[in-house]
Design an enzyme around this catalytic site. Structure first.
Site, PDB file in Angstrom:
ATOM      1  N   PRO A 214      17.739 -38.154  78.933  1.00 14.10           N
ATOM      2  CA  PRO A 214      16.501 -38.575  78.284  1.00 14.10           C
ATOM      3  C   PRO A 214      15.613 -37.423  77.837  1.00 14.10           C
ATOM      4  CG  PRO A 214      16.418 -39.027  80.649  1.00 14.10           C
ATOM      5  CD  PRO A 214      17.819 -38.608  80.331  1.00 14.10           C
ATOM      6  N   ASN A 215      15.067 -37.621  76.666  1.00 14.76           N
ATOM      7  CA  ASN A 215      14.101 -36.734  76.015  1.00 14.76           C
ATOM      8  C   ASN A 215      14.694 -35.428  75.510  1.00 14.76           C
ATOM      9  OD1 ASN A 215      11.864 -38.527  76.443  1.00 14.76           O
ATOM     10  ND2 ASN A 215      11.980 -37.944  78.589  1.00 14.76           N
TER      11      ASN A 215
ATOM     12  N   HIS B 177      20.447 -27.209  83.581  1.00 18.90           N
ATOM     13  CA  HIS B 177      19.045 -27.393  83.210  1.00 18.90           C
ATOM     14  C   HIS B 177      18.629 -26.184  82.384  1.00 18.90           C
ATOM     15  CE1 HIS B 177      18.700 -30.776  85.906  1.00 18.90           C
ATOM     16  NE2 HIS B 177      19.360 -30.053  86.788  1.00 18.90           N
TER      17      HIS B 177
ATOM     18  N   ALA C  21      15.430 -35.973  83.425  1.00 20.33           N
ATOM     19  CA  ALA C  21      14.688 -36.516  84.563  1.00 20.33           C
ATOM     20  C   ALA C  21      15.543 -37.412  85.447  1.00 20.33           C
ATOM     21  CB  ALA C  21      13.460 -37.273  84.070  1.00 20.33           C
TER      22      ALA C  21
ATOM     23  N   TYR D 145      11.159 -25.501  76.961  1.00 23.56           N
ATOM     24  CA  TYR D 145      12.506 -25.806  76.475  1.00 23.56           C
ATOM     25  C   TYR D 145      12.926 -25.009  75.235  1.00 23.56           C
ATOM     26  CZ  TYR D 145      11.919 -29.678  79.682  1.00 23.56           C
ATOM     27  OH  TYR D 145      11.688 -30.431  80.805  1.00 23.56           O
TER      28      TYR D 145
ATOM     29  N   ARG E 233       9.180 -25.289  88.819  1.00 22.27           N
ATOM     30  CA  ARG E 233       8.363 -26.348  88.232  1.00 22.27           C
ATOM     31  C   ARG E 233       7.826 -27.283  89.305  1.00 22.27           C
ATOM     32  NH1 ARG E 233      11.218 -28.767  83.203  1.00 22.27           N
ATOM     33  NH2 ARG E 233       9.116 -29.579  82.933  1.00 22.27           N
TER      34      ARG E 233
ATOM     35  N   GLU F 286      26.352 -29.457  86.407  1.00 23.25           N
ATOM     36  CA  GLU F 286      24.958 -29.844  86.153  1.00 23.25           C
ATOM     37  C   GLU F 286      24.228 -28.652  85.551  1.00 23.25           C
ATOM     38  OE1 GLU F 286      20.933 -30.794  88.781  1.00 23.25           O
ATOM     39  OE2 GLU F 286      22.892 -31.019  89.735  1.00 23.25           O
TER      40      GLU F 286
ATOM     41  N   SER G 153      15.430 -25.180  81.915  1.00 17.77           N
ATOM     42  CA  SER G 153      14.391 -24.471  82.669  1.00 17.77           C
ATOM     43  C   SER G 153      14.864 -24.263  84.108  1.00 17.77           C
ATOM     44  CB  SER G 153      13.086 -25.267  82.660  1.00 17.77           C
ATOM     45  OG  SER G 153      13.235 -26.472  83.395  1.00 17.77           O
TER      46      SER G 153
ATOM     47  N   ASN H  50      23.375 -32.357  81.397  1.00 15.79           N
ATOM     48  CA  ASN H  50      21.947 -32.168  81.610  1.00 15.79           C
ATOM     49  C   ASN H  50      21.363 -33.573  81.645  1.00 15.79           C
ATOM     50  OD1 ASN H  50      19.208 -31.697  81.538  1.00 15.79           O
ATOM     51  ND2 ASN H  50      19.352 -30.015  80.085  1.00 15.79           N
TER      52      ASN H  50
ATOM     53  N   ARG I 192       9.798 -30.745  71.796  1.00 13.47           N
ATOM     54  CA  ARG I 192       9.199 -31.079  73.097  1.00 13.47           C
ATOM     55  C   ARG I 192       8.912 -29.818  73.911  1.00 13.47           C
ATOM     56  NH1 ARG I 192      12.615 -33.064  78.206  1.00 13.47           N
ATOM     57  NH2 ARG I 192      10.893 -33.474  79.610  1.00 13.47           N
TER      58      ARG I 192
END
Length: 138
Positions: free
Chosen positions: A9-10, A97, A74, A22, A104, A95, A99, A71, A17
């Site tokens: 998502p996103n 990411h 969320a 990112y 975070r 997996e 960032s 990825n 974004r």
């Protein structure tokens, strides 16, 4: 070798974004560079904002592809269903990411999918995907 990159998502909004986190490059701009860098690897791409669609795609390729770079966005922090799905696959999953999630918010420090994955790469921007492909090649 056949690898599927799956973004959750996103991540369809990469380049727009939160560029401070990112970056300013859309994944569709980055993908051809990655494919050119690995001409002997068939790299496919899939993105969905819907958890069930991600699971369906992982199940579709998770018994025939050589690797999956995931990825989950969320859903990484919330989806027991994705973790269960990954555990059921024969194809190794890395997996990733963009960032460093550990720099975070606290809720991003826990992954519901890490234990089911072959490994985790985070914090190297879009290069995290290349690093995952390198891991799968070995």
């Amino acid at each position: 070798m056949k690898i599927l990159i799956v973004n959750g998502p996103n991540l369809n909004l990469l380049g727009v974004r939160e560029p401070g986190i990112y970056g300013s490059t859309a994944f569709e701009q980055y993908l051809p560079q990655l494919q050119q860098q690995y001409p002997h690897v068939d790299i496919e791409y899939y993105q969905s904002n819907v958890e069930g669609e991600l699971i369906n795609k992982l199940q579709e390729v998770g018994f025939s592809y050589d690797g999956i770079v995931l990825n989950a966005g969320a859903y990484t922090h919330t989806s027991i269903a994705l973790g269960d799905c990954i555990r059921s696959l024969k194809t190794p999953v890395i997996e990733v990411h963009i960032s460093n999630v550990h720099q975070r918010e606290e809720y991003r420090h826990h992954s519901m999918i890490s234990a089911a994955c072959r490994g985790v790469i985070c914090g190297f921007g879009l290069d995290s995907y290349r690093l995952a492909i390198e891991a799968l090649k070995k």
